[in-house]
Each structure stands twice: as C-alpha cells, then as structure tokens.
Scaffold this active site. Structure first.
Site: not given
Ligand code: IMP
Ligand code: MG
Length: 181
Positions: A42-43, A98-99, A102, A130, A153, A159, A165
């Site tokens: 969902k990010g 994509e958010d 990582d 990151k 974060v 989230d 969010r």
C-alpha cells in the site's frame, strides 16, 4: 493523533519539488508514449498519486499487493503477494512505482514478476532509497527521489503498524517511545 516522531526528514515542500523533477525526467524519456505505472500497495499510493498528476503522458495504473515479513528468520524479507487484478503489460512500457528501497526484496519480487510478462520495457521509480544496507537482490533503480539514512521512517504512504501513512512528510519515528520496530 500524536505521532511519536523524532524528526521530520523530508518536508512536504521538498517532496513536492523532487516529485515534479522526477516527473519532468519521465516526461522527457517517454515523450509521446504510453506508460503503465505499476504501484506496489500500500505504501506507494501517495507517491503514485502525486507523480502521475505531473505526467504529461497517457498513463494507466496497475497495482501489486505485496507484503514483506521481517524477523530473525527472514532478515532479507520474505515477500508475499495478495492476488488482485493485474493489467496486461505484454509489449507495453511499464514503470514500477515503489515507496522505499530497503532490503530490496519487494522491488525485486515485483521486477521479476513484471519481467515474466514480457513488457516492451521495464523501469523502476523509487521515492526513498535507504543507505548502508547490504542487499543481495538488486533490480535497477532508474528514477530515485531521495537517499535517506538507515532509519525507520513513516509518512507519505509509509506506515508503522498501519498508522501514520497520511502524514504529508517523511519523518523518523522516535525509537525511545517504544513505537519503533
Ligand atoms: P524491502 O525491504 O525493500 O523489500 O521493503 C519492503 C517494504 O517494507 C517497503 O515497500 C515498505 O512498505 C516497507 N518498509 C521498508 N522500510 C520501511 C520504513 O523505514 N518505514 C516504513 N515501511 C518500510
Ligand atoms: Mg511498500
């Protein structure tokens, strides 16, 4: 709502102006072409919404619903896909939105999945990358917004246990409040 924040890392204004720059690059690179934006739920929905409003192209939206599990047994993240309708991307230009990058497990999963469907081209657009993470799986990062330190974060779609969010900025959670993890 009183989010336990340590500090704001990227302000709303910084996000808006960087997203505009990314969109300009994409507009130039895909001039006159159609593009399918595949967003990882969902990010990345807030990033997708802001980005696509700046695109001067014919775009279509598609979604992948992925969830990654972390823990002692799966430090690299084990990715689970929830099935939802997916657009036909064969022979089309596709961009994964994509958010955050990582461990890279989610984007790698999404990348491999799209690749198998034989798109005409496949690129990635990631808002946050990151730093200082040992990654084994590495899909190419074609467009990236910001590099950030290796901290947890929230905000702008990201989230902590489904919360925060909606914050219009990217912030570091306050670990001392016991809310980080
Ligand atoms: P990956 O480790 O690159 O596969 O990231 C998996 C997913 O975990 C990302 O798409 C995010 O939704 C989430 N994630 C990773 N780092 C953070 C963070 O710092 N805050 C919130 N969510 C995160
Ligand atoms: Mg995500």
């Amino acid at each position: 709502m009183k989010p336990p924040l340590q500090k704001i890392l990227i302000s709303r204004e910084q996000l808006q102006s960087r997203i505009k720059q990314l969109a300009q690059e994409i507009n130039q690179d895909y001039q006159g072409q159609e593009l399918v934006l595949v967003s990882v739920l969902k990010g990345s929905v807030i990033f997708l919404a802001d980005l696509m409003q700046e695109l001067d192209l014919d775009v279509e939206m598609g979604f992948l619903y992925l969830s990654s599990y972390r823990g002692e047994t799966s430090p690299q993240g084990e990715v689970k896909r929830y099935l939802i309708p997916f657009p036909d991307i064969e022979d089309r230009h596709v961009m994964l939105v994509e958010d955050i990058f990582d461990t890279g497990a989610s984007l790698s999963y999404a990348w491999e999945l799209c690749k198998k469907k034989n798109p005409r081209s496949l690129k990635t657009c990631v808002l946050l990358v990151k730093q200082d993470i040992a990654r084994t799986a590495l899909p190419p990062l074609d467009y990236q917004g910001f590099t950030i330190p290796n901290e947890f974060v929230v905000g702008f779609g990201l989230d902590y246990k489904e919360k925060y969010r909606q914050l219009p900025y990217i912030a570091v959670l306050d670990a001392s409040s016991g809310s980080n993890g």
